[in-house]
Scaffold this motif. Structure first.
Motif, PDB file in Angstrom:
ATOM      1  N   LEU A   4       1.011  -1.513  -0.100  1.00 55.79           N
ATOM      2  CA  LEU A   4      -0.325  -0.054  -0.124  1.00 55.79           C
ATOM      3  C   LEU A   4       0.899   0.886  -0.230  1.00 55.79           C
ATOM      4  O   LEU A   4       0.433   2.586  -0.368  1.00 55.79           O
ATOM      5  N   LYS A   5       1.429   0.726   0.583  1.00 54.20           N
ATOM      6  CA  LYS A   5       2.862   2.141   1.424  1.00 54.20           C
ATOM      7  C   LYS A   5       3.349   3.085  -0.527  1.00 54.20           C
ATOM      8  O   LYS A   5       3.357   3.852  -0.737  1.00 54.20           O
ATOM      9  N   ALA A   6       3.376   1.750  -1.453  1.00 51.46           N
ATOM     10  CA  ALA A   6       4.658   2.147  -2.306  1.00 51.46           C
ATOM     11  C   ALA A   6       3.346   2.978  -3.449  1.00 51.46           C
ATOM     12  O   ALA A   6       4.426   3.258  -3.991  1.00 51.46           O
ATOM     13  N   ILE A   7       2.183   1.802  -3.312  1.00 53.56           N
ATOM     14  CA  ILE A   7       0.964   2.475  -4.146  1.00 53.56           C
ATOM     15  C   ILE A   7       0.948   3.721  -4.382  1.00 53.56           C
ATOM     16  O   ILE A   7       0.828   4.385  -4.629  1.00 53.56           O
ATOM     17  N   ILE A   8       0.676   4.382  -2.837  1.00 53.28           N
ATOM     18  CA  ILE A   8       0.757   5.644  -2.245  1.00 53.28           C
ATOM     19  C   ILE A   8       2.096   6.456  -2.831  1.00 53.28           C
ATOM     20  O   ILE A   8       1.417   7.716  -3.312  1.00 53.28           O
ATOM     21  N   ASN A   9       2.785   6.330  -2.979  1.00 56.00           N
ATOM     22  CA  ASN A   9       4.009   6.353  -3.221  1.00 56.00           C
ATOM     23  C   ASN A   9       4.184   7.024  -4.685  1.00 56.00           C
ATOM     24  O   ASN A   9       4.715   7.820  -5.071  1.00 56.00           O
ATOM     25  N   GLY A  10       4.006   5.704  -5.252  1.00 51.10           N
ATOM     26  CA  GLY A  10       3.312   6.670  -6.740  1.00 51.10           C
ATOM     27  C   GLY A  10       2.490   7.021  -7.282  1.00 51.10           C
ATOM     28  O   GLY A  10       2.521   8.128  -8.219  1.00 51.10           O
ATOM     29  N   ILE A  11       1.671   7.488  -6.275  1.00 47.89           N
ATOM     30  CA  ILE A  11       0.253   7.984  -7.276  1.00 47.89           C
ATOM     31  C   ILE A  11       1.041   9.187  -6.394  1.00 47.89           C
ATOM     32  O   ILE A  11       0.723  10.341  -7.309  1.00 47.89           O
ATOM     33  N   THR A  12       1.535   9.624  -6.139  1.00 50.12           N
ATOM     34  CA  THR A  12       2.101  10.731  -5.297  1.00 50.12           C
ATOM     35  C   THR A  12       2.898  11.350  -6.435  1.00 50.12           C
ATOM     36  O   THR A  12       2.885  12.768  -6.537  1.00 50.12           O
ATOM     37  N   ASN A  13       3.644  10.798  -6.691  1.00 50.23           N
ATOM     38  CA  ASN A  13       4.852  10.976  -7.413  1.00 50.23           C
ATOM     39  C   ASN A  13       4.213  11.271  -8.978  1.00 50.23           C
ATOM     40  O   ASN A  13       4.374  12.461  -9.115  1.00 50.23           O
ATOM     41  N   VAL A  14       2.451  10.545  -9.313  1.00 46.55           N
ATOM     42  CA  VAL A  14       3.095  10.831 -10.292  1.00 46.55           C
ATOM     43  C   VAL A  14       1.888  12.288 -10.295  1.00 46.55           C
ATOM     44  O   VAL A  14       1.889  13.917 -11.493  1.00 46.55           O
ATOM     45  N   LEU A  15       0.956  12.441  -9.193  1.00 48.42           N
ATOM     46  CA  LEU A  15       0.259  13.941  -9.249  1.00 48.42           C
ATOM     47  C   LEU A  15       1.044  15.144  -8.991  1.00 48.42           C
ATOM     48  O   LEU A  15       1.087  16.073  -9.988  1.00 48.42           O
ATOM     49  N   ASN A  16       3.077  14.837  -8.491  1.00 48.91           N
ATOM     50  CA  ASN A  16       3.350  15.575  -8.916  1.00 48.91           C
ATOM     51  C   ASN A  16       3.827  16.363  -9.755  1.00 48.91           C
ATOM     52  O   ASN A  16       4.379  17.197 -10.233  1.00 48.91           O
ATOM     53  N   ILE A  17       4.556  15.488 -10.246  1.00 49.26           N
ATOM     54  CA  ILE A  17       4.615  15.679 -11.929  1.00 49.26           C
ATOM     55  C   ILE A  17       3.758  15.783 -13.088  1.00 49.26           C
ATOM     56  O   ILE A  17       3.687  16.957 -14.014  1.00 49.26           O
ATOM     57  N   ILE A  18       2.443  15.394 -12.577  1.00 52.21           N
ATOM     58  CA  ILE A  18       1.019  16.308 -13.447  1.00 52.21           C
ATOM     59  C   ILE A  18       1.243  17.988 -12.941  1.00 52.21           C
ATOM     60  O   ILE A  18       0.825  18.557 -13.909  1.00 52.21           O
ATOM     61  N   ILE A  19       1.194  17.798 -11.910  1.00 54.82           N
ATOM     62  CA  ILE A  19       1.264  19.261 -11.034  1.00 54.82           C
ATOM     63  C   ILE A  19       2.323  20.302 -11.807  1.00 54.82           C
ATOM     64  O   ILE A  19       2.425  21.427 -12.435  1.00 54.82           O
ATOM     65  N   SER A  20       3.724  19.647 -11.794  1.00 53.97           N
ATOM     66  CA  SER A  20       5.135  20.283 -12.105  1.00 53.97           C
ATOM     67  C   SER A  20       4.682  20.777 -14.008  1.00 53.97           C
ATOM     68  O   SER A  20       5.008  22.058 -14.168  1.00 53.97           O
ATOM     69  N   PHE A  21       4.051  19.655 -14.882  1.00 47.73           N
ATOM     70  CA  PHE A  21       4.232  19.697 -16.082  1.00 47.73           C
ATOM     71  C   PHE A  21       2.434  20.734 -16.265  1.00 47.73           C
ATOM     72  O   PHE A  21       3.223  21.598 -16.889  1.00 47.73           O
ATOM     73  N   LEU A  22       2.115  20.804 -14.970  1.00 44.87           N
ATOM     74  CA  LEU A  22       0.964  22.070 -15.595  1.00 44.87           C
ATOM     75  C   LEU A  22       1.148  23.957 -14.925  1.00 44.87           C
ATOM     76  O   LEU A  22       1.092  24.405 -15.480  1.00 44.87           O
TER      77      LEU A  22
END
Length: 74
Positions: A30-48
Motif C-alpha cells: 500500500l505504501k508503494a502504491i501511495i508513493n507512486g500515485i503521489t509521484n504521478v500527481l507531482n509530475i502532473i502538477i509540475s507539468f501544468l
C-alpha cells in the motif's frame, strides 16, 4: 505436561509471526502504491505549472553566487 504447553505456545507464536509478516507485506504494498500515485500527481502538477510549483530547494540549488575577485597591487 510442560512440553505440551510449550509446544502450543510456539505454535501460536508462529501463527502470530506469520500474520504479522502478512500485515507488514500488505502495508508495504500500500505504501508503494501511495508513493507512486503521489509521484504521478507531482509530475502532473509540475507539468501544468511549468515547474514553478514545488520545492524551493531545487530552485535554490540552481542559483550560483558570483563573487568578484579583488587583487591588490603591492
Amino acid at each position: 505436561m510442560g512440553a505440551v504447553v510449550s509446544c502450543i505456545k510456539s505454535v501460536f507464536r508462529a501463527i502470530g509471526n506469520a500474520l504479522s509478516a502478512i500485515i507488514n507485506g500488505i502495508a508495504g504494498i500500500l505504501k508503494a502504491i501511495i508513493n507512486g500515485i503521489t509521484n504521478v500527481l507531482n509530475i502532473i502538477i509540475s507539468f501544468l505549472t511549468c515547474g514553478r510549483a514545488g520545492s524551493r530547494r531545487s530552485r535554490m540549488s540552481n542559483r550560483t553566487s558570483h563573487h568578484g575577485r579583488t587583487t591588490r597591487a603591492i
